[in-house]
Design a protein around this motif. Structure first.
Motif, PDB file in Angstrom:
ATOM      1  N   SER A  44       0.797  -1.240   0.279  1.00 38.44           N
ATOM      2  CA  SER A  44       0.081   0.106   0.004  1.00 38.44           C
ATOM      3  C   SER A  44       0.872   1.296   0.041  1.00 38.44           C
ATOM      4  O   SER A  44       0.543   2.382  -0.609  1.00 38.44           O
ATOM      5  N   ASP A  45       2.078   1.260   0.752  1.00 37.28           N
ATOM      6  CA  ASP A  45       2.945   2.519   0.639  1.00 37.28           C
ATOM      7  C   ASP A  45       3.602   2.513  -0.729  1.00 37.28           C
ATOM      8  O   ASP A  45       3.947   3.431  -1.286  1.00 37.28           O
ATOM      9  N   ILE A  85      13.352  -7.279  -3.018  1.00 35.08           N
ATOM     10  CA  ILE A  85      12.296  -6.254  -2.583  1.00 35.08           C
ATOM     11  C   ILE A  85      11.391  -7.164  -1.694  1.00 35.08           C
ATOM     12  O   ILE A  85      10.961  -8.222  -2.004  1.00 35.08           O
ATOM     13  N   VAL A  86      11.150  -6.737  -0.539  1.00 33.15           N
ATOM     14  CA  VAL A  86      10.045  -7.161   0.179  1.00 33.15           C
ATOM     15  C   VAL A  86       8.866  -6.486   0.372  1.00 33.15           C
ATOM     16  O   VAL A  86       8.967  -5.378   0.777  1.00 33.15           O
ATOM     17  N   VAL A  87       7.844  -7.057  -0.296  1.00 35.98           N
ATOM     18  CA  VAL A  87       6.719  -6.352  -0.271  1.00 35.98           C
ATOM     19  C   VAL A  87       5.776  -7.066   1.087  1.00 35.98           C
ATOM     20  O   VAL A  87       5.324  -8.093   0.896  1.00 35.98           O
ATOM     21  N   ASP A  88       5.566  -6.328   1.713  1.00 32.25           N
ATOM     22  CA  ASP A  88       4.640  -6.391   3.212  1.00 32.25           C
ATOM     23  C   ASP A  88       3.520  -6.398   2.944  1.00 32.25           C
ATOM     24  O   ASP A  88       3.020  -5.208   2.511  1.00 32.25           O
ATOM     25  N   ASP A  89       2.571  -7.473   3.221  1.00 32.37           N
ATOM     26  CA  ASP A  89       1.070  -7.123   3.477  1.00 32.37           C
ATOM     27  C   ASP A  89       0.382  -6.910   2.036  1.00 32.37           C
ATOM     28  O   ASP A  89      -0.197  -5.652   1.951  1.00 32.37           O
ATOM     29  N   ILE A  90       0.297  -7.920   1.040  1.00 36.36           N
ATOM     30  CA  ILE A  90      -0.153  -7.764  -0.123  1.00 36.36           C
ATOM     31  C   ILE A  90      -1.753  -8.240  -0.041  1.00 36.36           C
ATOM     32  O   ILE A  90      -2.024  -8.930   0.984  1.00 36.36           O
ATOM     33  N   GLY A  91      -2.579  -7.706  -0.707  1.00 32.77           N
ATOM     34  CA  GLY A  91      -3.913  -8.193  -0.548  1.00 32.77           C
ATOM     35  C   GLY A  91      -4.838  -6.981   0.159  1.00 32.77           C
ATOM     36  O   GLY A  91      -6.043  -7.135   0.273  1.00 32.77           O
ATOM     37  N   THR A  92      -4.110  -5.705   0.738  1.00 36.14           N
ATOM     38  CA  THR A  92      -4.930  -4.818   1.427  1.00 36.14           C
ATOM     39  C   THR A  92      -4.970  -3.433   0.400  1.00 36.14           C
ATOM     40  O   THR A  92      -5.512  -2.663   0.824  1.00 36.14           O
ATOM     41  N   THR A 120       1.587 -11.652   3.392  1.00 35.93           N
ATOM     42  CA  THR A 120       0.146 -11.695   3.272  1.00 35.93           C
ATOM     43  C   THR A 120      -0.777 -12.617   4.084  1.00 35.93           C
ATOM     44  O   THR A 120      -0.318 -13.711   4.742  1.00 35.93           O
ATOM     45  N   ASN A 121      -1.955 -11.940   4.350  1.00 37.46           N
ATOM     46  CA  ASN A 121      -2.889 -12.781   4.963  1.00 37.46           C
ATOM     47  C   ASN A 121      -3.667 -13.671   4.424  1.00 37.46           C
ATOM     48  O   ASN A 121      -4.565 -14.442   4.964  1.00 37.46           O
ATOM     49  N   ASP A 166      -7.947  -8.098 -12.003  1.00 32.79           N
ATOM     50  CA  ASP A 166      -6.793  -7.382 -11.685  1.00 32.79           C
ATOM     51  C   ASP A 166      -5.831  -8.272 -10.512  1.00 32.79           C
ATOM     52  O   ASP A 166      -4.733  -8.012 -10.580  1.00 32.79           O
ATOM     53  N   LYS A 167      -6.675  -8.766  -9.485  1.00 37.73           N
ATOM     54  CA  LYS A 167      -6.038  -9.113  -8.512  1.00 37.73           C
ATOM     55  C   LYS A 167      -5.126 -10.812  -8.921  1.00 37.73           C
ATOM     56  O   LYS A 167      -4.140 -10.861  -8.268  1.00 37.73           O
ATOM     57  N   GLN A 168      -5.868 -11.301  -9.826  1.00 34.55           N
ATOM     58  CA  GLN A 168      -5.303 -12.352 -10.401  1.00 34.55           C
ATOM     59  C   GLN A 168      -4.143 -12.218 -11.033  1.00 34.55           C
ATOM     60  O   GLN A 168      -3.112 -12.978 -11.017  1.00 34.55           O
ATOM     61  N   ARG A 169      -4.193 -11.098 -11.700  1.00 35.02           N
ATOM     62  CA  ARG A 169      -2.713 -10.751 -12.429  1.00 35.02           C
ATOM     63  C   ARG A 169      -1.659 -10.454 -11.650  1.00 35.02           C
ATOM     64  O   ARG A 169      -0.298 -10.639 -11.549  1.00 35.02           O
ATOM     65  N   ILE A 170      -1.817 -10.136 -10.356  1.00 36.34           N
ATOM     66  CA  ILE A 170      -0.962  -9.528  -9.260  1.00 36.34           C
ATOM     67  C   ILE A 170      -0.469 -10.925  -8.739  1.00 36.34           C
ATOM     68  O   ILE A 170       0.837 -11.273  -8.637  1.00 36.34           O
ATOM     69  N   TYR A 171      -1.399 -11.540  -8.319  1.00 31.79           N
ATOM     70  CA  TYR A 171      -0.970 -13.190  -7.388  1.00 31.79           C
ATOM     71  C   TYR A 171      -0.384 -13.961  -8.348  1.00 31.79           C
ATOM     72  O   TYR A 171       0.653 -14.716  -7.784  1.00 31.79           O
ATOM     73  N   ASP A 172      -0.796 -13.905  -9.621  1.00 36.48           N
ATOM     74  CA  ASP A 172      -0.262 -14.820 -10.405  1.00 36.48           C
ATOM     75  C   ASP A 172       1.507 -14.706 -10.755  1.00 36.48           C
ATOM     76  O   ASP A 172       2.182 -15.396 -10.723  1.00 36.48           O
ATOM     77  N   ARG A 173       1.753 -13.568 -10.708  1.00 35.12           N
ATOM     78  CA  ARG A 173       3.233 -12.987 -10.710  1.00 35.12           C
ATOM     79  C   ARG A 173       3.783 -13.237  -9.232  1.00 35.12           C
ATOM     80  O   ARG A 173       4.906 -13.829  -9.405  1.00 35.12           O
ATOM     81  N   VAL A 174       3.202 -13.218  -8.284  1.00 38.70           N
ATOM     82  CA  VAL A 174       3.722 -13.322  -6.835  1.00 38.70           C
ATOM     83  C   VAL A 174       4.096 -14.782  -6.708  1.00 38.70           C
ATOM     84  O   VAL A 174       4.982 -15.351  -6.395  1.00 38.70           O
TER      85      VAL A 174
END
Ligand code: ZN
Length: 273
Positions: free
Chosen positions: A163-164, A185-192, A217-218, A231-239
């Motif tokens: 989010s930041d 890169i550490v991406v903290d807390d995805i999904g919010t 992620t939670n 949209d979320k699917q595109r992000i999470y597929d990469r992750v």
């Protein structure tokens, strides 16, 4: 012993220290290591005239080495300080280190330490980690342990909440974080995050730059695999593609552990006079 003279620095020989002496050849000798601090050479060459030159003894070499080591250490510290400055978006991340680990989850700690130990290989293969589980379980904690340990080794790490990063990219007044310069890169807390389009762009950049990614992620892996929007699917597929190591960080263990610790603590007080 007649030729042993305590020379006062600067009087005759500039590089003389207390304890140094002049030998029978008139050469200054180090009182500490016994090596000459001067030599006599023909100068200019072929002139037949002899001239005294200063040379350095073993102590000087070691002193120089120690000075350089100190300087390098100081410079290294400065370098690491700079890495911390550009890499940690929240100072709270600083506290999360292996040194502060209460070892509530030795298996996860061991996994994190192995990741650090084999960092070069993971980097080369772009291996990332997905830490998932309920809030308070220590997902951020473990990802920051890795980040802090690698920063200490001079690795360029960025730690930020997704989010930041989104806010940083949307806000045209703030200087955009250049993701390209980082090794991890550490991406903290995805999904919010709110703006999924910007969030996708960020994750996609990290993906395209081939930067290893650690995500917390939670959301459970099943939720990451079947999100409610494209949209979320595109992000999470990469992750999911990049975070080939998945690790559940279970809050239940730590809560039980906290309860047990509190009980032990209470009993200890009860049992003391
Ligand atoms: Zn010496």
């Amino acid at each position: 012993m007649d030729n042993i003279i305590n020379i006062i620095a600067g009087k005759n020989q500039d590089n003389a220290k207390e304890g140094d002496y002049i030998n029978s050849d008139g050469i200054l000798i180090c009182g500490k290591c016994g090596q000459p601090k001067e030599c006599i050479k023909e100068f200019p060459p072929g002139s037949g005239r002899m001239k005294k030159f200063s040379v350095i003894c073993r102590c000087d070499v070691e002193e120089e080495k120690a000075f350089r080591t100190r300087l390098e250490r100081q410079e290294w510290k400065e370098y690491v300080k700079q890495l911390y400055k550009q890499g940690l978006t929240d100072s709270a991340y600083l506290k999360n280190t292996f040194e502060n680990d209460d070892n509530r989850n030795p298996g996860i700690t061991a996994l994190c330490k192995k990741y650090v130990a084999h960092w070069e290989e993971h980097k080369a293969n772009c291996h990332g980690i997905l830490f998932y589980g309920d809030t308070g379980g220590g997902k951020s904690y473990y990802s920051c342990c890795i980040a802090n340990a690698l920063l200490q080794n001079g690795v360029k790490v960025l730690v930020s909440r997704l989010s930041d990063l989104v806010k940083n990219r949307i806000n045209k007044d703030s200087q955009e974080i250049n993701l390209k310069i980082f090794d991890l890169i550490v991406v903290d807390d995805i999904g919010t995050e709110n703006s999924t389009q910007t969030a996708y762009n960020i994750i996609d950049d990290i993906y395209r730059y081939n930067i290893p990614l650690i995500v917390t992620t939670n959301l459970a892996p099943s939720e990451l695999k079947n999100p409610d929007t494209i949209d979320k699917q595109r992000i999470y597929d990469r992750v999911l593609e990049r975070c080939c190591i998945t690790q559940k960080v279970d809050v239940k263990i730590s809560r039980l552990d906290t309860a047990r610790k509190r009980r032990e603590q209470a009993l200890k007080i009860l049992n003391t006079q």
